[in-house]
Write a protein that holds these residues in place. Structure first.
Motif, PDB file in Angstrom:
ATOM      1  N   GLU A 123     -21.156 -18.502 -37.875  1.00  0.00           N
ATOM      2  CA  GLU A 123     -22.373 -18.840 -38.623  1.00  0.00           C
ATOM      3  C   GLU A 123     -22.665 -17.785 -39.687  1.00  0.00           C
ATOM      4  O   GLU A 123     -22.392 -16.600 -39.513  1.00  0.00           O
ATOM      5  N   MET A 124     -23.234 -18.252 -40.796  1.00  0.00           N
ATOM      6  CA  MET A 124     -23.535 -17.355 -41.912  1.00  0.00           C
ATOM      7  C   MET A 124     -24.865 -16.654 -41.686  1.00  0.00           C
ATOM      8  O   MET A 124     -25.770 -17.176 -41.017  1.00  0.00           O
ATOM      9  N   ASP A 125     -24.978 -15.453 -42.274  1.00  0.00           N
ATOM     10  CA  ASP A 125     -26.239 -14.721 -42.242  1.00  0.00           C
ATOM     11  C   ASP A 125     -27.278 -15.531 -43.021  1.00  0.00           C
ATOM     12  O   ASP A 125     -26.984 -16.116 -44.066  1.00  0.00           O
ATOM     13  N   GLN A 126     -28.507 -15.544 -42.522  1.00  0.00           N
ATOM     14  CA  GLN A 126     -29.564 -16.329 -43.153  1.00  0.00           C
ATOM     15  C   GLN A 126     -29.809 -15.895 -44.593  1.00  0.00           C
ATOM     16  O   GLN A 126     -30.237 -16.703 -45.422  1.00  0.00           O
ATOM     17  N   ARG A 127     -29.523 -14.633 -44.925  1.00  0.00           N
ATOM     18  CA  ARG A 127     -29.741 -14.163 -46.281  1.00  0.00           C
ATOM     19  C   ARG A 127     -28.775 -14.814 -47.274  1.00  0.00           C
ATOM     20  O   ARG A 127     -28.995 -14.760 -48.474  1.00  0.00           O
ATOM     21  N   ASN A 128     -27.667 -15.384 -46.733  1.00  0.00           N
ATOM     22  CA  ASN A 128     -26.695 -16.035 -47.605  1.00  0.00           C
ATOM     23  C   ASN A 128     -26.949 -17.543 -47.750  1.00  0.00           C
ATOM     24  O   ASN A 128     -26.124 -18.235 -48.357  1.00  0.00           O
ATOM     25  N   PRO A 160      -5.565 -39.122 -49.570  1.00  0.00           N
ATOM     26  CA  PRO A 160      -6.364 -38.032 -50.136  1.00  0.00           C
ATOM     27  C   PRO A 160      -7.826 -38.039 -49.719  1.00  0.00           C
ATOM     28  O   PRO A 160      -8.591 -37.216 -50.201  1.00  0.00           O
ATOM     29  N   TYR A 161      -8.268 -38.970 -48.909  1.00  0.00           N
ATOM     30  CA  TYR A 161      -9.701 -39.121 -48.628  1.00  0.00           C
ATOM     31  C   TYR A 161     -10.107 -38.277 -47.430  1.00  0.00           C
ATOM     32  O   TYR A 161      -9.411 -38.197 -46.416  1.00  0.00           O
ATOM     33  N   TRP A 162     -11.294 -37.673 -47.550  1.00  0.00           N
ATOM     34  CA  TRP A 162     -11.870 -36.824 -46.513  1.00  0.00           C
ATOM     35  C   TRP A 162     -13.010 -37.548 -45.816  1.00  0.00           C
ATOM     36  O   TRP A 162     -13.782 -38.259 -46.443  1.00  0.00           O
ATOM     37  N   HIS A 163     -13.130 -37.316 -44.507  1.00  0.00           N
ATOM     38  CA  HIS A 163     -14.329 -37.710 -43.761  1.00  0.00           C
ATOM     39  C   HIS A 163     -15.329 -36.567 -43.869  1.00  0.00           C
ATOM     40  O   HIS A 163     -14.960 -35.390 -43.727  1.00  0.00           O
ATOM     41  N   VAL A 164     -16.590 -36.907 -44.109  1.00  0.00           N
ATOM     42  CA  VAL A 164     -17.597 -35.882 -44.386  1.00  0.00           C
ATOM     43  C   VAL A 164     -18.801 -36.104 -43.486  1.00  0.00           C
ATOM     44  O   VAL A 164     -19.238 -37.249 -43.276  1.00  0.00           O
ATOM     45  N   ASN A 165     -19.337 -35.012 -42.946  1.00  0.00           N
ATOM     46  CA  ASN A 165     -20.587 -35.050 -42.201  1.00  0.00           C
ATOM     47  C   ASN A 165     -21.195 -33.658 -42.281  1.00  0.00           C
ATOM     48  O   ASN A 165     -20.529 -32.706 -42.682  1.00  0.00           O
ATOM     49  N   SER A 166     -22.478 -33.558 -41.967  1.00  0.00           N
ATOM     50  CA  SER A 166     -23.155 -32.263 -42.057  1.00  0.00           C
ATOM     51  C   SER A 166     -23.841 -31.964 -40.738  1.00  0.00           C
ATOM     52  O   SER A 166     -24.173 -32.862 -39.956  1.00  0.00           O
ATOM     53  N   THR A 167     -24.051 -30.662 -40.510  1.00  0.00           N
ATOM     54  CA  THR A 167     -24.693 -30.199 -39.291  1.00  0.00           C
ATOM     55  C   THR A 167     -25.388 -28.879 -39.586  1.00  0.00           C
ATOM     56  O   THR A 167     -25.062 -28.193 -40.555  1.00  0.00           O
ATOM     57  N   ALA A 168     -26.363 -28.541 -38.732  1.00  0.00           N
ATOM     58  CA  ALA A 168     -27.123 -27.312 -38.944  1.00  0.00           C
ATOM     59  C   ALA A 168     -26.433 -26.099 -38.333  1.00  0.00           C
ATOM     60  O   ALA A 168     -26.692 -24.968 -38.748  1.00  0.00           O
ATOM     61  N   ALA A 169     -25.577 -26.325 -37.350  1.00  0.00           N
ATOM     62  CA  ALA A 169     -24.943 -25.195 -36.656  1.00  0.00           C
ATOM     63  C   ALA A 169     -23.652 -25.689 -35.999  1.00  0.00           C
ATOM     64  O   ALA A 169     -23.495 -26.882 -35.729  1.00  0.00           O
ATOM     65  N   PRO A 170     -22.707 -24.796 -35.773  1.00  0.00           N
ATOM     66  CA  PRO A 170     -21.495 -25.199 -35.063  1.00  0.00           C
ATOM     67  C   PRO A 170     -21.794 -25.362 -33.574  1.00  0.00           C
ATOM     68  O   PRO A 170     -22.805 -24.845 -33.082  1.00  0.00           O
ATOM     69  N   PRO A 171     -20.919 -26.093 -32.839  1.00  0.00           N
ATOM     70  CA  PRO A 171     -19.708 -26.769 -33.310  1.00  0.00           C
ATOM     71  C   PRO A 171     -20.011 -28.203 -33.754  1.00  0.00           C
ATOM     72  O   PRO A 171     -21.106 -28.716 -33.522  1.00  0.00           O
ATOM     73  N   PHE A 172     -18.997 -28.818 -34.379  1.00  0.00           N
ATOM     74  CA  PHE A 172     -19.091 -30.209 -34.791  1.00  0.00           C
ATOM     75  C   PHE A 172     -17.976 -30.978 -34.088  1.00  0.00           C
ATOM     76  O   PHE A 172     -16.819 -30.571 -34.127  1.00  0.00           O
ATOM     77  N   VAL A 173     -18.333 -32.096 -33.419  1.00  0.00           N
ATOM     78  CA  VAL A 173     -17.385 -32.833 -32.579  1.00  0.00           C
ATOM     79  C   VAL A 173     -17.082 -34.180 -33.219  1.00  0.00           C
ATOM     80  O   VAL A 173     -18.001 -34.913 -33.604  1.00  0.00           O
ATOM     81  N   VAL A 174     -15.784 -34.503 -33.328  1.00  0.00           N
ATOM     82  CA  VAL A 174     -15.326 -35.814 -33.803  1.00  0.00           C
ATOM     83  C   VAL A 174     -14.621 -36.495 -32.641  1.00  0.00           C
ATOM     84  O   VAL A 174     -13.713 -35.907 -32.026  1.00  0.00           O
TER      85      VAL A 174
END
Length: 1021
Positions: A538-543, A563-577
C-alpha cells in the motif's frame, strides 16, 4: 528520432494487422512509409484506417475477412521527417497465415512416419504443442518426439497410434496467440509379418554430416531424431573438446542438444550416436558461431558552426565483419563528404545546408542495424548556463571545484579564472573572477536554517524536517506533497546549537494532482484453486495526491487473450478474481488513481492463479546401480502444464525412504541403501499443493556388499592351550555368506595379527584378542572382537579356613582366577564311631564356602577331601586315551574270566591275615588317602575357627593342601555351644554357589550359522 520501431508481425486474424511507428522532434515530425522499397500511403487505401497523432503514426485494417489481408504482406519502413532532417526506422515484416486442408495418412505397423505441422513463416519463434481434440497433449517418448520444425516424428508405428485428432497448435508468446492447425488422421494397419527389428536410421537431419550456423549470445539446438526398432538410445559428445555442462543441456528425450548464450568457444564438431540391438549410427555436426552486427562506437548528435569540419565516428563488429554505409535523411551521400575505411564520415567546411539527420547503417548476412545522428549547423553567441551567484563552502585543505557551464556555436573558449585567497581562523575565504562575463562571489557561512512542517491532517502535533537552507538565504523553495495542509516554522543552527523555532505560519493547502507513482511489489498470492489473488504494498497516504484515491487493478491472460485488459478498482489490497482456472499465467498491473487523474503507466508483471496438485507422474524412470549401497536414479521431467503450479521438485520413494530433489534436476545419486536388498522405486512431482500421482514402480536389487559384524562371539577353553569359539551369524549379511575370517593376536603388546583357520600352542600365561569377520563375494566385513585367555587346569583349594559350630562346621577358601572348577567331596569320621567314614555332597571349588551339617555336638572328627575326576572333552576324546581305556577294560575282562575259572576248580584262599588283630581306624587311611590328626584338647567357645594350620605342630606342609598327592585328614572337636557363620572372601572372582563355571566368559549355547557356515571352532595346542 525514432522512439518506437515498427515490429514484424504474423497476421492470424484481422485484429492482428497493426503497424505503428513513433518519433520525437521539434517541430513534430511528419511520417511516411515504404513497402518492399516503394512508397506506400496507408491513408489512400479504403481497407486501412490511419491513426495519426503528434509523434506517432499507426494504421490497421477495416476488413472482416482474412483473404483481403494477403495483399499487405511485405517489408515496411517508417520515415519521420521535419525541417531538420529525416529519421529511418528498422525494417518490419508483415506476413499472413493461409488456410489448410485436412490430411489423412495411412501406414503399416513397424514403419516410421512424420506428421507435418507447417507453422506459418514468422519472425517470432513459435512454441509447438501436439494435442488431441480434448486439448490433451499427445504422449511423447523416445519413440514419439517433436522436431524443431514442429513435425511429429515416430521411430516406428504401432496400431495404438491410430487416431483422427493429431492437432498441431502453434503458440506465439509475443502476440499471445495460439493457432490450431487442421487435425491429421493417422491410420496404422497391422503388419502381415512379425514386427521386425531395424537398425537406427536418421530422420532429422538426414545424411551423416550437418553444418549449423549460430549467432553469438543466442540459443541453439542440435537435433538428432532417429528411427529404428527397438527405439534407439541417443548419446552426445564433442569430438574436439569437452562438452560444456553449464551451457548445454539435453532435451526431448536426448534428441536435442540445447546451447544457451552460445559463444565462439562453442564452435567445433559434435557427434550424435544412436544405438539399439541391431546396430549403431553416428551423425557429425559442425557448429560455426557467427555474430549479427552490433555497435562498438556510435556517432553523437551535436551542434556545429559554419566552416567547421565534422567527423562522425561509426564502428560496428560482427561475424562476418559488417559493412558500414551512410545516408542523409534516408538518401545516399553526395557532395563534400568523405567516408574513411573505418566507417567514419567526414564533412568538410560545413554550412547551414548540412543540417540534417545522418543514418549510419551496419550490415552483414545476419542482419542490419541503423542509428540516427543529428548534425545541426548554427551560429549562437556564447552563453553561460551556470546559475549566477552560486555559493560554495569548503574547509581548509579541501580541493575546490568551480563549475562554469557554457553554450554557443562555435563552442565558447574560457579565460583562466583568477583567485584571491585570504586565510582567517580555520577557514578559506576567496573570490573567484570569471573574466568571461561576470563575477561570482564565493564565501563561507557557518549558520544554516532548518525548515520544518506540520501535517494538519494528522491528529497529533508532530513537526518534521523538510529542508536545510544556507545561512545567507532568506527564502527557500520547498518540495511539497499535493493535496495536503501545511504549517511551517524555521529553526537556526550554528556551532553552538539550535535556536527556538519561529512562530508557525498560516495553514497552506497544496492543490490536488494525479498520482505521480504507483504501488510497489505488485504480485499474485493465489492459494485457492480457480482464483487469482493480486496484492501489493500500500502507498503512503501522502502520495495519494488528491481526493477519492483508489487502486485500479488490470489483468489479462498472458497467452491467448489479445490486447484487452480486465479492469476493476479497489481501496486496498488484495483483489480477488474468481473462475480463472488453475495455475494460469496472467499479466497484472496496479495503477494509482484519484479524481484528478491516473498515475504513470505501470509495467505488467506475471502472476498465476491458484495451484492444484500435479496431474502427471514423471516418465522414463530409470536406475543405474553404482555400488552395493548407491544408485543413480533418472527421469524425464513432467510438462509444465501438467504440474499445475510452481514446480518445487521431485520425490523419490524407496520403501520408507523419501528423497526430494530440485525442480530442474533429472537425475539424483541416492546413497545409504542396504546391500543385497530388494527395493521398489516410485517418483512423484510436487508443488505447494502437494504431490501428483506416482510413477510406475520400478523394482531393483542392490549388489552384494561386505557383511556386518557377527551378532555374537563367545569363548570357551577346554584346556590350558585350547580355545573354542562360538558365534552367531551377522545380523546384516548383506549377501550370501561364503565363510568367515578368523584372526587373533596377543593383547599384552602390539603383537602380529595372525590370520588362520587353526590355532596351535596358545600360551597358558597370555591373554588374546580374537577377531571374527563374515565373508561374501564382495569381501570381508566388519569384525567382532573378544578378549580372553585359556582356563588353567583346576585343583581342590589348597588352603581352607574352618569355623566349628554346635553341630556343623563351615569351610571357606579362595577360588583362583582362570582356574577350572573342580568338584570334590568332604569325608568325615567321628572318632567315637571307629571306622564309619561319611561323605558330603559334591562341592565345587568355585563355591568358596561349604557348611558340613549333621555333626554330633562335643565330638571329635577327622576330615579329608576326595577330588572327583573332571571330564576333559579334549582328553577323553583323544585316541590314545580311548585306546588305554579299551586295553584296561580288556584286561579286567580277562582277569574276571581267570577268577571264574579258578573258583570253578575249587580253589581256596586264606583270610587269616586279614583277621589278625583289629586295625586302629585312626591309623588306617580312607582309600589310602590319610593325613595328620587335629583335635581340640581344650574346648573353647569361639564364633570362628582360625586356619587349621595356624600354631599347630601336627600340621605338615601338606595339611589342608587339597592339591597334594595324598588326601588330607584333620581332627576336629565339635562344641555344642558353638555356632559359626562364614563370611565370603573379598578376593578372587565372583563365585556362583553350587554352579560350575567351565569358562571365564561363561559361554552359552548358540544356534547354527546360516548358509551352512559353522558357528564354532576349537583352537588346539
Amino acid at each position: 528520432m525514432i522512439t518506437t520501431q515498427p515490429e514484424s508481425v504474423t497476421v492470424f486474424s484481422v485484429e492482428d494487422l497493426v503497424m505503428s511507428c513513433e518519433a520525437s522532434g521539434s517541430p513534430p515530425p511528419i511520417f511516411r512509409w515504404t513497402k518492399d522499397g516503394e512508397e506506400f500511403d496507408p491513408g489512400t487505401d479504403p481497407e486501412l484506417k490511419v491513426a495519426e497523432n503528434a509523434g506517432s503514426f499507426a494504421f490497421y485494417t477495416l476488413s472482416n475477412t482474412m483473404d483481403t489481408l494477403k495483399q499487405y504482406q511485405g517489408k515496411y519502413v517508417c520515415y519521420a521527417s521535419n525541417e531538420l532532417g529525416t529519421a529511418v526506422s528498422n525494417e518490419a515484416t508483415l506476413s499472413t497465415d493461409g488456410n489448410e486442408k485436412k490430411v489423412s495418412v495411412k501406414s503399416e505397423a513397424g514403419s516410421s512416419i512424420v506428421l507435418k505441422c507447417n507453422p506459418p513463416q514468422s519472425s517470432m519463434e513459435p512454441i509447438i504443442h501436439w494435442m488431441d481434440w480434448k486439448l490433451h497433449h499427445i504422449k511423447l517418448s523416445k519413440r514419439v518426439v517433436v522436431g524443431k520444425d514442429g513435425n511429429l516424428y515416430f521411430a516406428y508405428l504401432t496400431t495404438e497410434d491410430s487416431r483422427n485428432d493429431y492437432t498441431c497448435n502453434v503458440q506465439y508468446l509475443a502476440t499471445r496467440t495460439i493457432l490450431a492447425k487442421e487435425p491429421i488422421t493417422l491410420t496404422v494397419a497391422p503388419s502381415n509379418s512379425l514386427l521386425r527389428n531395424k537398425r537406427p536410421q536418421m530422420m532429422r537431419p538426414t545424411g551423416s554430416h550437418s553444418v549449423y550456423h549460430a549467432l553469438r549470445g543466442q540459443t541453439m539446438e542440435l537435433e538428432c531424431i532417429v528411427q529404428g526398432h527397438p527405439t534407439p538410445d541417443v548419446t552426445w559428445l564433442r569430438k574436439d573438446g569437452e562438452l560444456s555442462e553449464s551451457r548445454t543441456s539435453k532435451e526431448m528425450f536426448d534428441r536435442r542438444l540445447h546451447f544457451t548464450n552460445i559463444s565462439e568457444s562453442d564452435a567445433g564438431e559434435y557427434q550424435c550416436s544412436a544405438n539399439n540391438s541391431q546396430g549403431k549410427l553416428t551423425h557429425i555436426y559442425t557448429v560455426i558461431v557467427e555474430a549479427a552486427p552490433y555497435w562498438t562506437k556510435e556517432p553523437v548528435s551535436q551542434l556545429y558552426a559554419p566552416g567547421e569540419t565534422v567527423r562522425l565516428d561509426c564502428q560496428a563488429d560482427g561475424i562476418p565483419t559488417p559493412t558500414i554505409s551512410w545516408t542523409i535523411n534516408g538518401i545516399p551521400l553526395s557532395g563534400q563528404r568523405t567516408l574513411t575505411s573505418g566507417g567514419s564520415l567526414i564533412l568538410n567546411d560545413v554550412s547551414f545546408g548540412d543540417t540534417a539527420i545522418y543514418q549510419c547503417q551496419a550490415s552483414n548476412k545476419h542482419g542490419t542495424i541503423i542509428t540516427n545522428t543529428n548534425v545541426y549547423v548554427i551560429e549562437l553567441p556564447p552563453q553561460i548556463l551556470s546559475e549566477d551567484r552560486n555559493i560554495y563552502t569548503f574547509t581548509e585543505g579541501q580541493k575546490a571545484s568551480l563549475e562554469c557551464e557554457t553554450f554557443g556555436s562555435p563552442k565558447p573558449k574560457h579565460d583562466s579564472p583568477k583567485y584571491l585567497f585570504m586565510s582567517l581562523f580555520l577557514f578559506l575565504f576567496f573570490t573567484v573572477h570569471l573574466i568571461l562575463f561576470h563575477q561570482t562571489l564565493i564565501f563561507f557561512v557557518d549558520t544554516e536554517y532548518v525548515v520544518e512542517f506540520e501535517d494538519q491532517g494528522l491528529k497529533d502535533e508532530h513537526w518534521e524536517e523538510l529542508k536545510k537552507v544556507r545561512g545567507s538565504e532568506q527564502h527557500a523553495s520547498l518540495p511539497l506533497w499535493p493535496y495536503m495542509s501545511y504549517r511551517f516554522r524555521v529553526i537556526a543552527i550554528n556551532e553552538v546549537g539550535r535556536s527556538d523555532p519561529s512562530k508557525p505560519s498560516e495553514i497552506y493547502n497544496t492543490p490536488a494532482e494525479a498520482p505521480d507513482n504507483n504501488p510497489e511489489d505488485v504480485r499474485s498470492e493465489s492459494t485457492n484453486q480457480n482464483t487469482l489473488v493480486v496484492t501489493w504494498q500500500e502507498m503512503d497516504q501522502r502520495n495519494f495526491n488528491g481526493p477519492n484515491f483508489r487502486y485500479m487493478v488490470l489483468w489479462r491472460r498472458a497467452v491467448g487473450s489479445g490486447p484487452y485488459w480486465h479492469v476493476n478498482s479497489t481501496a486496498a489490497p488484495p483483489f480477488v478474481v474468481n473462475d480463472v482456472g488453475n495455475f494460469s499465467a496472467f499479466e497484472i498491473k496496479v495503477q494509482a488513481v484519484n479524481d484528478i487523474g491516473e498515475g504513470p503507466e505501470p509495467d505488467p508483471v506475471i502472476g498465476y492463479s491458484g495451484e492444484d496438485v500435479p496431474l502427471d507422474a514423471p516418465m522414463n524412470v530409470g536406475v543405474v546401480l553404482i555400488n552395493s549401497t548407491t544408485i543413480k536414479a533418472s527421469w524425464a521431467p513432467v510438462e509444465k502444464a501438467k504440474v499445475r503450479g510452481h514446480l518445487l521438485g521431485y520425490k523419490e520413494s524407496e520403501e520408507t525412504k523419501v528423497v526430494e530433489t530440485g525442480p530442474n534436476e533429472e537425475r539424483r545419486v541416492i546413497s545409504d541403501l542396504r546391500p543385497y536388498s530388494h527395493y521398489n522405486l516410485a517418483m512423484t512431482v510436487f508443488n505447494s499443493k502437494g504431490e501428483g500421482p506416482a510413477s510406475e514402480t520400478l523394482e531393483f536389487k542392490t549388489h552384494e556388499g561386505v557383511p556386518g559384524p557377527p551378532t555374537s562371539l563367545m569363548l570357551d577353553s577346554p584346556s590350558e592351550t585350547e580355545m573354542t569359539l562360538h558365534w552367531t551369524p551377522p545380523g546384516q549379511p548383506n549377501g550370501v555368506l561364503i565363510g568367515y575370517l578368523l584372526q587373533y593376536q596377543r593383547s599384552d603388546t602390539n603383537h602380529q595379527l595372525y590370520e588362520t583357520q587353526y590355532i596351535f600352542n596358545l600360551d597358558r600365561h597370555s591373554h588374546y584378542r580374537f577377531y571374527l569377520r563374515g565373508r561374501t563375494t564382495a569381501g570381508d566385513g566388519e569384525p567382532i572382537m573378544r578378549e580372553g585367555a585359556t582356563t588353567l587346569d583346576g585343583a581342590p583349594p589348597a588352603f581352607v579356613n574352618l569355623s566349628a559350630g554346635e553341630n556343623a562346621v563351615n569351610l571357606s577358601w579362595v577360588a583362583k582366577k582362570r582356574h577350572r572348577n573342580v568338584r570334590f567331596q568332604i569325608y568325615y569320621l567321628n572318632k567315637k564311631d571307629g571306622r564309619n567314614w561319611k561323605q558330603s555332597e559334591k562341592v565345587n571349588s568355585s563355591q568358596s564356602f561349604y557348611q558340613l551339617q549333621g555333626l554330633t555336638p562335643g565330638s571329635q572328627y577327622l576330615l579329608h577331601k576326595n577330588p572327583l575326576s573332571s571330564v576333559q572333552p579334549s582328553f577323553a576324546t583323544q585316541g590314545w586315551f580311548i585306546g588305554v581305556v579299551s586295553a584296561i577294560v580288556l584286561l579286567l575282562l580277562i582277569l574276571l574270566i581267570l577268577c571264574f575259572i579258578k573258583r570253578s576248580k575249587g580253589g581256596k584262599y586264606s583270610v587269616k591275615d586279614k583277621e589278625e588283630g583289629p586295625m586302629d581306624s585312626e591309623a588306617r587311611p580312607m582309600k589310602d588317602e590319610t593325613f595328620g590328626e587335629y583335635s581340640y584338647l581344650e574346648e573353647k567357645r569361639t564364633t570362628s575357627q582360625a586356619s587349621l594350620c595356624e600354631e599347630s605342630k601336627l600340621c605338615s606342609q601338606d595339611n589342608l593342601d587339597f592339591n597334594g598327592s595324598s588326601a588330607m585328614t584333620m581332627e576336629l572337636n565339635i562344641d555344642e555351644s558353638l555356632v559359626s557363620q562364614l563370611s565370603r572372601p573379598s578376593e578372587g572372582t565372583e563365585v556362583l554357589h553350587g554352579v560350575p563355571d567351565n569358562s571365564p566368559l561363561n559361554p552359552t549355547t548358540v544356534s547354527a550359522a546360516t548358509n551352512g557356515m559353522p558357528n564354532s571352532v576349537t583352537i588346539l595346542d
